[in-house]
Structures are given as structure tokens and as C-alpha cells.
Motif scaffolding. Structure first.
Motif, mmCIF file in Angstrom:
data_model
loop_
_atom_site.group_PDB
_atom_site.id
_atom_site.type_symbol
_atom_site.label_atom_id
_atom_site.label_comp_id
_atom_site.label_asym_id
_atom_site.label_seq_id
_atom_site.Cartn_x
_atom_site.Cartn_y
_atom_site.Cartn_z
ATOM 1 N N ILE A 1 14.742 4.162 11.757
ATOM 2 C CA ILE A 1 13.857 2.805 11.271
ATOM 3 C C ILE A 1 12.867 2.580 12.210
ATOM 4 C CG2 ILE A 1 14.064 0.233 11.201
ATOM 5 C CD1 ILE A 1 16.815 0.461 9.854
ATOM 6 N N GLU A 2 13.026 2.621 13.447
ATOM 7 C CA GLU A 2 12.034 2.499 14.409
ATOM 8 C C GLU A 2 10.960 3.577 14.476
ATOM 9 O OE1 GLU A 2 11.324 1.502 19.246
ATOM 10 O OE2 GLU A 2 13.438 2.105 18.582
ATOM 11 N N ALA A 3 11.476 4.877 14.299
ATOM 12 C CA ALA A 3 10.493 6.044 14.355
ATOM 13 C C ALA A 3 9.739 5.960 13.148
ATOM 14 C CB ALA A 3 11.469 7.501 14.642
ATOM 15 N N TYR A 4 10.175 5.625 11.939
ATOM 16 C CA TYR A 4 9.277 5.456 10.764
ATOM 17 C C TYR A 4 8.204 4.374 10.679
ATOM 18 C CZ TYR A 4 7.716 4.593 6.174
ATOM 19 O OH TYR A 4 7.007 4.436 5.088
ATOM 20 N N LEU A 5 8.696 3.326 11.271
ATOM 21 C CA LEU A 5 7.805 2.290 11.257
ATOM 22 C C LEU A 5 6.528 2.418 12.196
ATOM 23 C CD1 LEU A 5 10.298 -0.600 10.522
ATOM 24 C CD2 LEU A 5 8.802 0.409 8.812
ATOM 25 N N LEU B 1 0.852 -1.071 -0.135
ATOM 26 C CA LEU B 1 -0.066 -0.038 0.083
ATOM 27 C C LEU B 1 0.826 1.247 0.053
ATOM 28 C CD1 LEU B 1 -2.564 1.603 0.153
ATOM 29 C CD2 LEU B 1 -2.364 1.311 2.872
ATOM 30 N N GLU B 2 2.010 1.362 0.753
ATOM 31 C CA GLU B 2 2.700 2.481 1.000
ATOM 32 C C GLU B 2 3.488 2.711 -0.431
ATOM 33 O OE1 GLU B 2 6.242 5.042 1.098
ATOM 34 O OE2 GLU B 2 6.255 3.024 0.599
ATOM 35 N N PRO C 1 9.729 2.167 3.065
ATOM 36 C CA PRO C 1 10.068 0.862 3.589
ATOM 37 C C PRO C 1 10.751 0.270 2.457
ATOM 38 C CG PRO C 1 7.634 0.818 3.755
ATOM 39 C CD PRO C 1 8.029 2.015 2.933
ATOM 40 N N ASP C 2 11.866 -0.473 2.857
ATOM 41 C CA ASP C 2 12.841 -1.364 1.839
ATOM 42 C C ASP C 2 12.040 -2.375 1.214
ATOM 43 O OD1 ASP C 2 14.848 -2.372 0.637
ATOM 44 O OD2 ASP C 2 15.997 -3.023 2.219
ATOM 45 N N SER C 3 12.246 -2.775 0.098
ATOM 46 C CA SER C 3 11.611 -4.043 -0.661
ATOM 47 C C SER C 3 12.270 -4.213 -1.653
ATOM 48 C CB SER C 3 10.108 -3.437 -1.181
ATOM 49 O OG SER C 3 10.175 -2.381 -1.964
ATOM 50 N N ARG D 1 18.044 -2.467 4.070
ATOM 51 C CA ARG D 1 17.949 -0.825 4.598
ATOM 52 C C ARG D 1 16.838 -1.085 5.714
ATOM 53 N NH1 ARG D 1 20.400 -1.653 -0.568
ATOM 54 N NH2 ARG D 1 21.108 0.167 -1.470
ATOM 55 N N VAL D 2 15.859 -2.000 5.432
ATOM 56 C CA VAL D 2 14.699 -1.862 6.203
ATOM 57 C C VAL D 2 13.692 -0.651 5.987
ATOM 58 C CG1 VAL D 2 13.559 -2.204 8.394
ATOM 59 C CG2 VAL D 2 15.911 -3.213 8.141
ATOM 60 N N VAL D 3 14.558 0.506 6.015
ATOM 61 C CA VAL D 3 13.680 1.743 5.586
ATOM 62 C C VAL D 3 14.895 2.461 4.808
ATOM 63 C CG1 VAL D 3 12.681 3.904 6.416
ATOM 64 C CG2 VAL D 3 12.274 1.930 7.772
ATOM 65 N N PHE D 4 14.285 2.859 3.779
ATOM 66 C CA PHE D 4 15.176 3.812 2.841
ATOM 67 C C PHE D 4 14.975 5.195 3.354
ATOM 68 C CE2 PHE D 4 15.932 0.526 -0.257
ATOM 69 C CZ PHE D 4 16.973 0.869 -1.056
ATOM 70 N N ASN D 5 15.946 6.006 2.842
ATOM 71 C CA ASN D 5 15.832 7.651 2.912
ATOM 72 C C ASN D 5 16.662 7.993 1.754
ATOM 73 O OD1 ASN D 5 16.009 10.204 3.510
ATOM 74 N ND2 ASN D 5 17.377 10.061 5.205
ATOM 75 N N THR D 6 15.909 8.363 0.580
ATOM 76 C CA THR D 6 16.346 8.780 -0.512
ATOM 77 C C THR D 6 15.749 10.383 -0.729
ATOM 78 O OG1 THR D 6 15.974 6.709 -1.631
ATOM 79 C CG2 THR D 6 16.186 8.450 -3.074
ATOM 80 N N ASP D 7 16.769 11.139 -0.688
ATOM 81 C CA ASP D 7 16.510 12.651 -0.970
ATOM 82 C C ASP D 7 15.725 13.011 0.131
ATOM 83 O OD1 ASP D 7 18.419 12.658 -2.823
ATOM 84 O OD2 ASP D 7 16.506 12.383 -4.473
#
Length: 1003
Positions: free
Chosen positions: A436-440, A146-147, A301-303, A290-296
Motif C-alpha cells: 500500500i505504501e509503495a504504491y501510493l 483520475l486513476e 486505489p480502493d474505492s 483494502r486501501v489498495v487493490f491487487n487484482t491479477d
């Protein structure tokens, strides 16, 4: 959201975007005849608003192909007239741009994620901000889909209607609706990575030949390629094994490695991890994930999709990932969204804890059997329950790794505190873990014990398609085999099961050894020592593969078994080929830290390399005396390995019985020297004090294992290992490669060859086609694997492949393996259906890679028969039973048949990835109707077959029935397995890669 790298978008792209903005979804016609331009990003729209007329014309000149609307931009004599002609068009575009709202459809939920001490981690698309109660019921795995749909929503490639389908998953998934998915990255290993890079290089050439920009063939998402499948166990039982095997690996594969090193510089966004670094899935788990990406500044979420079916191992880390064919991965690299059926999700509840002495391998073999029985093909499996807290991350990864063996797309473990602990253990920074924790947590993708008490309490909040439950205390020690990973055998029943297999008729659980021959003994001399083999004697004992070598508890548990055996005076017999191939250098560090590596060495389990070895057939040769004893006496020899695959002919040609087992059990069976043993009642051997030593005497307790894991596995080990991972080694660093962005094909190469897929390709798609009067190339039963179709192991000395290599001056000792030569279509076409254990009904019970050429009745190699059919202008088909194409996600299992001239496969059922791969290569997958197969319909394979498929692609629908007729008068209905509209589009273009090229050409 896709952000173009160009300074300005074409006016035509803007026009298409305006159409897409007012059309909620892409029409079926636009999929079958792909759009000329992708919709622009918000950045592009703002840039175009400021374009002057002359700049817009220059943009048009760059963007329009010369065949567009009859304009020839390369003709200077008519250019001024053409510019005047398009001036009103440009003015209309500028007016349209001025009125367009350059806003993301979900702009309203794009919000900031604050840091606790001030500032922000980044911005993200907030699922809670949608205020839709249906989202709270969604499985965590579906929330990731969904995200992605929300973030990539442009109402063109991904529409608001797609987002609604996912939100309404509870109602839409049973209807098999189609959705697009854009993974965050792509993962490759070298066996599948080489042909992928070969295809990309060839696609660049094709783009140039068609008059396009070849540099458009470039990954748009991060691509990680780990070279791990080329090392073979040539040298074992030696302190120098790692160095010796790596030298041989480079000698055999120097050309392939140089090609991959060229690819890492020629293509953007591609990271290549050099050989000797570890197994791709363990490197992915410990480093690349990465579990969570940070792009720009955008968090998501990493996939990942990977060209190895065991990409699913990353699901244990809470990263959504699964295997796809390389041809599908290539399209993903090039910006194409994956088309997938919105999957059902099986909720698998785990309770309790494992009993003392039971390993994660025992658990995964139990889970595999349960899920195979339940039926999870094409589905997600999501684990939950209070038993989750009892499983380490490595245990979870072990279960997730074997998703292909239980048939699921993935086995998913949502992120919780265990995940965060593992991230810290493996050297991820505190800042990264905090983000990662804060985002999820902010996006309702984190499972928190403190908030919900236990997993069982939170489970009613989520809805699953179906449910399973397992009490971990019910799991008992077991193995799996002798021919399939899902044929689990409790350890206490192993001896009885073995004797049943000896007597049973030939099949997955039978060898049909006559009663009077079951006690045969083959005596021989091993380097001057007297030796003997019986049915069930172990000749290969390998701790190998991604499944288990990521797990410190089973690796250190195996070392403790070796230690206890040494202390009691037990030794592995010298003629057993023992090996230890860790998944990463970290394993060596904790084995040395614990002081246990020396006991492994004493039992012959020296480290042989860091890569995927015996599990994929890279077991190397057996000693000549052992091989002769097996062959001359027809001994049913056994291999025991900690792998995930034990299909016939995969591990070694001479081991007909292959058992999957935990690393500690691999050591135990090596010590026993046979699988014909009851560990509860019979001694493993005689100790130095002359007394019998039993299984219980060498088996460590759970507490013993936990203690050594706690003291020996440290974060600094991961940091030091991966800080240097891309630096390579001297042999890798000495490879010199050209700087050109186009590859200079060497016509004399037997490793890298320009494939014929794009020869004579035109801009117009060939369209749909049926099959007329095709011969049956092969007639199979059930469970034909991709190993049967396209083996990865050794090249037989009397095969068409061997003949090809000998004609080109390759010495037999340098044949290498099929897997290592996947960059050469000439080799792989000859290797198609070359498995020595192939059972083809046309041969009336004879086993081997041959078939009958129907017109003449001659028995030929499959390749030679196929070439006769092709040269005479005849198409061919394949008949098969259930689970056709199960096993590894092997491109060549689809590419090879296509090159042989196979136009269709008619089977009872298909493995998910392989069916998709067939479509991707333009082969028609057809399923017999329920209750029918070739036998019930009276088909022998000697008929000629016609498939009545409409020639107009617009008349074909996913899953429709079509008629198949034979020249003997038989007629029957089949279901055509084009499962999505996008797959129909691929078929219309002759395959996924021509589709991508034509799409890029029209942008």
C-alpha cells in the motif's frame, strides 16, 4: 479494465469497438438508446483474431438476439441460408480485427512497482509518468477519480476526453462537467441490501421473460454485505442481553437472513457477513477496506459506493467512498459506470490540537456546523494541515462518517503514516501495508511528513475550490439537537437552550410548551419503586452507531466516566433504558482487557448486540410504566445517544427531544437523568459520602484516556475477531437455503416479495413524459427527510401496514420494523409517508401520516388517498421546501412514492442521493426558481398540476427550465433536475433498472 469472462466476443461487439476507437466520446443519442454491446477487452480481440469462420458464426449465434436484423437463429430450416448471408460480414470483421491495435489508450504509463528486495508488487498506471504539472495541483481525492478513469479508459464507457476533464479539474469542475466513475467495490447493509438482492433476483426473472440470459444479472465487482441493522434493544440491563436480542433477531428475521444467505451463493462476487459481527462501516474500516487493490497483478486505489449514506466513514482511511441509492448501486454491481458531476473540493485546514477533555464527537459536531454553513452539498471535502498529525485514524473516521450530516459527498483524509499505523493495528499484514505504501508513494497519493515537513507547507501545491480553517483548540464540548444533527449546542449553553426550545414555537428548535406547563411532574411507579418524569427527563441513553463506536478514545473515555461515577457512588436511575451496542467484537475485547466493562455494567450499559440499534430506531420498547407516564402526561421526554441522526420520530416515537453526544456525555446525561442541567454549575447527583458530585469529578483527562487506549487496544484483538467473521454463529449456520440461481418467490411471505417494477416490461423504452392534471398528494415545508418519507422504525398498530400484516395472520408483536421489511414492496408502499411526525400543509397544522383527498375533501392515510387517485387514473405530485430527502440514502423514499403513483416532486432543493434516486425510479425532480416556493407562488396544494416536459427525450437537456401550470390559471417556471445525460437515459427507460436490463439484453 473490464475483462470479459466469455471465451470469445461477438463480432458485433468488435464492430462497435472499432467505431468507439475512432469516436473520442459516446454520443448523446447512444446514451439515450443504449448500445447493444460493450467494447471488448484486449483479451477478447486477440481471441477473435484466431477464430475460425465456424467459431465466429457460433459466437454470433450466441450473441445476437433473435430479433436482430430479422434473423431467427432458432429456426433450423433457415439457419444454413442465414450463415451464408452473414459470411461476408464475418470476413469483414476478421479484416477489421487484423488491423485493430489492441492497446490500452494509456499503455505507455502502465509500469511495474518493484519490491525493495527484488521482484515486483504488481503493475500500475502511473500518474507521474503523464508528466502533466496540472496533476500535482489536484486534490488527492480527485487523483483517485483520475486513476480510475485512466485504468478503465476504453474510449467507450470511459474516454480520453473524460480523463482530460479530470486532469483539468481546476478549470472544468466549476462548469459542472459530467464524468463516468467505476468504483472498485460495492458495500451493502441488510436494510438496504435485502431490497437490492430482491431487485437482482427480480431482474433475473425479467431477463428470462424477455428471452435473455438471466445469469447476466450478476455482480461484476466485489460486493460486501454486512447484516447489522436488524438487531433491536429488546433486552437491556442484562448480562444475557446479547444472546437474548440475537435470538429475537433471528426469530423475526429468519426469512430475510435465509434470503441473504441464498444471495451469497446464487450471485458471484458477493460476500455476506453474518449478523452479530458488527456495524457495517466499522467492519469496512477494520476489515473490508483494502486501501489498495491487487487484482491479477494490477494495483489500483480502493474505492467504494455503499447503500448506506455513512459509507463515507471509510474516507477516514484514505479510501474514496460515499453513499448511493441501492438502485444506483445495483447498476454499479452490474458493470455500469456511475455518472457523476466532477465535484468541487473544499480544502479544510486543521491546526493545533484538541484541548484536554474535548472529544472527537465535539470536533465532528463543530465541523458539521461549519460545513453546513459553508455549503458543501455535492462537493468533496478534503482535510489537511498540521493538525492532522494530532488526529487518530478513529478521530478522522468519526469526521468522515458524518459527511451526510454536513451535506458533502465525502470528507476525505489522504493516506499518511497515521493510516499505515492503523492498518498494522487492525491486523493487516506487513506485506500488505508495504505494498500500500509503495504504491501510493509511487503514484503521488501519499502524504509524507518527512518530505514536506507539515501539511500546511504542502498545501499551496494543491488547489481547492474553496477553503475553510479550524484551530482544534477552539473546539469545546457540545451536543446537537433536539431534532437535527447540525443544530450544535455548546455544553455550557445547554440548559438555556433547552428552556428556549420549550418556549419556542414548534419547529426544529421549538416545542411550544406553555409556560405554566413547563414544570410539570409526572409521578409513577416503576416496578414498585417511586419514580418521576419531567420535561427533559432522559428515558433512553444509548452508546450506539457507527459514528463513535469505532473510536477507542471515546468508548474507553465513556467507560472511565462510568468507573469514576461508580467509585463516587452515583447510579443511573433504573427506569432509563441504557444500552451499549459496539461496532465490532474488538470493542468488547479492549473493554475487557482494560477492566472497564464491569463499570459499564454497573451503570446499566450492558452490551446489547453488535449492530446499528437506537440510531436507526431499533431502540426497542420502553417499559410500559415509563411509556404510560410519558403518554398520559404529555411529557417531553429525551433521548441522548452517540449516533449521527436525531430526526423527529427516528430514535423512538415517545422521545420528542433527541440529542447527539459523545459516549462519555451519554453516560453523564444518563447519570444526571435530564438534559435540563448546567454541568458547570449544578451537581449531577449526590455521592455515597453525601456530598454533591459535579461533572468535573467524573470527567477523565485526555492523558487518562490515552493511557488506557495505549495499553488496551492491541493488534491481536483485530486479527482474532476478523479471522472468524465469515464463519457466523450457530443460528446463522443452521439456515438452509436452496442452490437454485433463480429465487422461488413465496406469495404468502410478508418479508420477501417479487416487486412490480418489471411487470409488462418490453424491449422498447417507454420514453419521456410530462404530467397532466395531477393532484397534489402532499404539501411540505423544509427539511423533509427520508425518515419522513420512508420510516425505518416501528409499524404503528393503526396504520395501513398493520392492516395488511394482520390480514395475513401476523401478530402485532411480530410486526418488526419497516426497515426489516424492506424486501416487501406491499409493506413499503403502505409505509411510505407513514412517519408519525409528518407535517403536511394540507392538514392545516395537524401532525401525522395523513393527507386530504382533494376531490372529496376526505382526510385519509397517505396510502389510501394515493390508491384512490391511482384507481381513478390520476397522477399525483408532491410539493416541498428546501433540503427535500435529506438523511439516509433510502431507496424506498423513491420507490415508495413511485408505487403510490407520484410522478414528480417540486421542491426548493434536494439532497444529492435522494434526487438521484427519484430519477432512478422515473420520478421527475423539479426545483422552484430562486426566491420562489409554493407559498410565494400562492400554491395551496388544492390545484391540479401539469408539467410541460417534451415527449421527445432528445429535446430535454440537463438543468433546463420547464413550465408548470395549474387549473387555477397559475403558471411558473421550474428547473428540471436531470443533472446528467445518463440520468436522462434512465428517465427515458422508466428508471435505472429497466435501463440496465435493456442494455444487458442487447449485448
Amino acid at each position: 479494465m473490464y475483462i470479459s469472462s466469455s471465451a470469445s466476443a461477438s463480432a458485433s461487439a468488435i464492430l462497435r469497438a472499432s467505431r468507439a476507437r475512432f469516436s473520442p466520446s459516446v454520443s448523446r443519442t447512444s446514451l439515450l438508446s443504449p448500445p447493444k454491446f460493450t467494447s471488448p477487452s484486449l483479451t477478447n480481440i486477440n481471441q477473435l483474431r484466431s477464430l475460425s469462420f465456424s467459431t465466429a458464426v457460433r459466437s454470433l449465434r450466441r450473441s445476437y438476439p433473435r430479433w436482430s436484423h430479422g434473423l431467427d437463429w432458432r429456426s433450423p430450416s433457415t439457419l444454413r441460408h442465414q450463415i451464408r448471408a452473414v459470411a461476408p460480414v464475418v470476413e469483414r470483421f476478421q479484416r477489421k480485427i487484423a488491423t485493430m491495435a489492441p492497446e490500452h489508450p494509456f499503455k505507455g504509463i502502465f509500469t511495474s512497482l518493484p519490491k525493495p528486495g527484488g521482484g515486483e508488487f504488481g503493475k500500475f498506471y502511473s500518474l507521474p509518468a503523464l508528466n502533466d504539472p496540472r496533476i500535482d495541483k489536484l486534490p488527492y481525492s480527485i487523483r483517485i477519480l483520475l486513476e480510475s478513469a485512466i485504468r478503465n479508459c476504453d474510449n467507450f464507457q470511459v474516454t480520453k476526453d473524460d480523463v482530460e476533464k479530470i486532469i483539468d479539474w481546476e478549470n472544468t469542475s466549476p462548469r459542472q462537467v459530467e464524468i463516468p466513475f467505476k468504483p472498485a467495490r460495492v458495500l451493502l447493509q441488510d436494510f438496504t441490501g435485502v431490497p437490492a438482492v430482491v431487485d437482482l433476483a427480480s431482474m433475473r426473472d425479467a431477463m428470462g421473460q424477455l428471452g435473455g440470459d438471466s445469469n447476466k444479472i450478476n455482480p461484476l465487482v466485489p460486493v460486501d454485505l454486512v447484516i447489522d441493522h436488524s438487531v433491536q434493544v429488546d433486552v437491556a440491563r442484562s448480562e444475557n442481553a446479547v444472546q437474548a436480542n440475537m435470538e429475537l433477531e433471528f426469530k423475526r428475521n429468519k426469512e430475510r437472513f435465509a434470503f441473504l444467505k441464498w444471495g451469497s451463493t446464487a450471485f458471484q462476487n458477493m460476500l455476506v457477513v453474518p449478523p452479530g459481527s458488527g456495524i457495517v462501516h466499522q467492519v469496512n474500516l477494520e476489515y473490508l477496506g483494502r486501501v489498495v487493490f491487487n487484482t491479477d497483478g494490477v494495483l489500483y486505489p480502493d474505492s467504494v459506493v455503499g447503500t448506506d449514506s455513512h459509507t463515507t466513514m471509510i474516507d477516514g482511511l484514505g479510501v474514496a467512498g460515499w453513499g448511493v441509492g441501492g438502485i444506483e448501486a445495483e447498476a454499479t454491481m452490474l458493470g455500469q459506470p456511475m455518472s457523476m458531476v466532477l465535484p468541487g473540493v473544499v480544502g479544510f485546514k486543521l491546526n493545533g490540537k484538541l484541548r484536554n477533555g474535548v472529544t472527537a464527537t465535539d470536533l465532528v459536531l463543530t465541523v458539521t456546523q461549519m460545513l453546513r454553513k459553508h455549503g458543501v452539498v455535492g462537493k468533496f471535502v478534503e482535510f489537511y494541515g498540521d493538525g492532522m498529525g494530532e488526529l487518530s485514524l478513529a478521530d478522522r473516521a468519526t469526521i468522515a462518517n458524518m459527511s451526510p450530516e454536513y451535506g458533502a459527498t465525502m470528507g476525505f483524509f489522504p493516506v499518511d503514516h497515521v493510516t499505515l499505523h492503523y492498518l498494522k493495528l487492525t491486523g493487516r499484514s506487513d506485506e500488505t501495508v508495504a505494498r500500500i505504501e509503495a504504491y501510493l508513494r509511487a503514484n503521488n497519493m501519499f502524504v509524507d511528513y518527512d518530505e514536506v515537513g507539515t501539511f500546511s507547507q504542502c498545501s499551496p501545491e494543491r488547489v481547492y475550490s474553496s477553503y475553510l480553517q479550524l484551530d482544534l483548540a477552539d473546539v469545546e464540548p457540545c451536543v446537537s439537537g433536539p431534532k437535527r444533527p447540525h443544530d450544535r449546542v455548546p455544553l455550557r449553553e445547554m440548559k438555556a437552550d433547552w428552556h428556549s426550545c420549550l418556549s419556542n414555537k414548534v419547529g426544529f428548535k421549538g416545542f411550544a410548551v406553555p409556560k405554566e406547563a413547563q414544570d410539570k411532574v409526572a409521578k409513577f411507579s416503576f416496578h414498585g419503586l417511586p419514580a418521576e418524569l419531567k420535561h427533559g427527563s432522559v428515558v433512553i441513553a444509548a452508546i450506539t452507531s457507527c459514528t463513535n463506536t469505532s473510536n477507542p478514545s471515546v468508548m474507553l473515555g465513556a467507560a472511565l466516566v462510568a468507573k469514576k461515577a461508580c467509585e463516587l457512588g452515583l447510579k443511573v436511575k433504573p427506569w432509563i433504558k441504557t444500552s451499549l451496542a459496539p461496532g465490532s467484537g474488538v470493542v468488547t475485547k479492549y473493554l475487557q482487557k482494560s477492566g472497564l466493562q464491569k463499570y459499564f455494567n454497573e451503570q446499566g450499559f450492558h452490551i446489547v448486540g453488535y449492530g446499528c440499534t437506537t440510531c436507526i430506531g431499533n431502540s426497542g420498547d420502553l417499559d410500559e410504566s415509563v411509556a404510560s407516564a410519558i403518554s398520559e402526561n404529555d411529557i417531553l421526554a429525551a433521548a441522548v445517544l452517540s449516533g449521527n441522526r436525531n430526526f423527529e420520530g427516528r430514535v423512538h416515537p415517545l422521545t420528542r427531544a433527541n440529542y447527539l453526544a459523545s459516549p462519555p456525555l451519554v453516560v453523564a446525561y444518563a447519570l444526571a437523568g435530564t438534559v435540563d442541567i448546567d454541568f458547570d454549575k449544578e451537581p449531577i447527583g449526590t455521592g455515597k459520602d453525601g456530598k454533591n458530585v459535579y461533572f468535573k469529578d467524573i470527567w477523565p483527562t485526555t492523558e487518562e484516556v490515552a493511557e488506557v487506549v495505549q495499553s488496551s487496544v492491541l493488534p491481536d484483538m483485530f486479527k482474532s475477531t476478523y479471522e472468524a467473521i465469515t464463519k457466523g454463529n450457530p443460528m446463522w449456520n443452521e439456515l438452509t437455503v436452496p442452490a437454485a440461481t433463480s429465487y422461488a418467490w413465496d406469495p404468502n411471505s410478508t418479508y420477501i416479495h417479487d416487486p412490480p417494477y418489471f411487470k409488462n416490461m418490453t424491449l422498447n423504452p417507454p420514453g419521456a413524459h410530462g404530467v397532466k392534471d395531477a393532484y397534489c398528494l402532499l404539501n411540505f415545508g423544509d427539511s423533509i427527510t427520508t425518515d419522513h418519507i420512508s420510516p425505518a422504525g416501528s409499524i404503528q398498530k393503526d396504520s395501513p401496514t398493520a392492516k395488511y400484516l394482520l390480514e395475513r395472520g401476523v401478530d402485532p408483536k411480530d410486526f418488526n420494523s419497516y426497515g426489516s421489511r424492506r424486501g416487501n414492496d406491499e409493506v413499503m408502499a403502505r409505509g411510505t409517508f407513514a412517519n408519525i411526525r409528518l407535517v403536511n400543509k394540507l392538514l392545516n397544522g395537524e401532525v401525522g401520516p395523513k393527507t386530504v383527498h382533494i376531490p372529496t375533501g376526505e382526510k385519509l392515510s397517505v396510502f389510501d388517498a394515493a390508491m384512490r387517485y391511482k384507481s381513478a387514473g390520476y397522477d399525483t405530485i408532491v410539493l416541498a421546501g428546501a433540503e427535500y430527502g435529506s438523511g439516509s440514502s433510502r431507496d424506498w423514499a423513491a420507490k415508495g412514492p413511485m408505487l403510490l403513483g407520484v410522478k414528480a416532486v417540486i421542491a426548493k432543493s434536494f439532497e444529492r442521493i435522494h434526487r438521484s434516486n427519484l430519477v432512478g425510479m422515473g420520478i421527475i425532480p423539479l426545483c422552484f426558481k430562486a426566491g420562489q416556493d409554493a407559498d410565494t407562488l400562492g400554491l395551496t396544494g388544492h390545484e391540479r398540476y401539469s408539467i410541460d416536459l417534451p415527449s421527445n427525450i432528445g429535446e430535454i437537456r440537463p438543468g433546463q427550465d420547464v413550465s408548470v401550470t395549474t387549473d387555477t390559471g397559475k403558471s411558473f417556471m421550474c428547473t428540471v433536475r436531470f443533472d446528467t445525460e445518463v440520468e436522462l437515459a434512465y428517465f427515458n427507460h422508466g428508471g435505472i433498472l429497466p435501463y440496465v436490463i435493456r442494455n444487458l439484453m442487447k449485448r
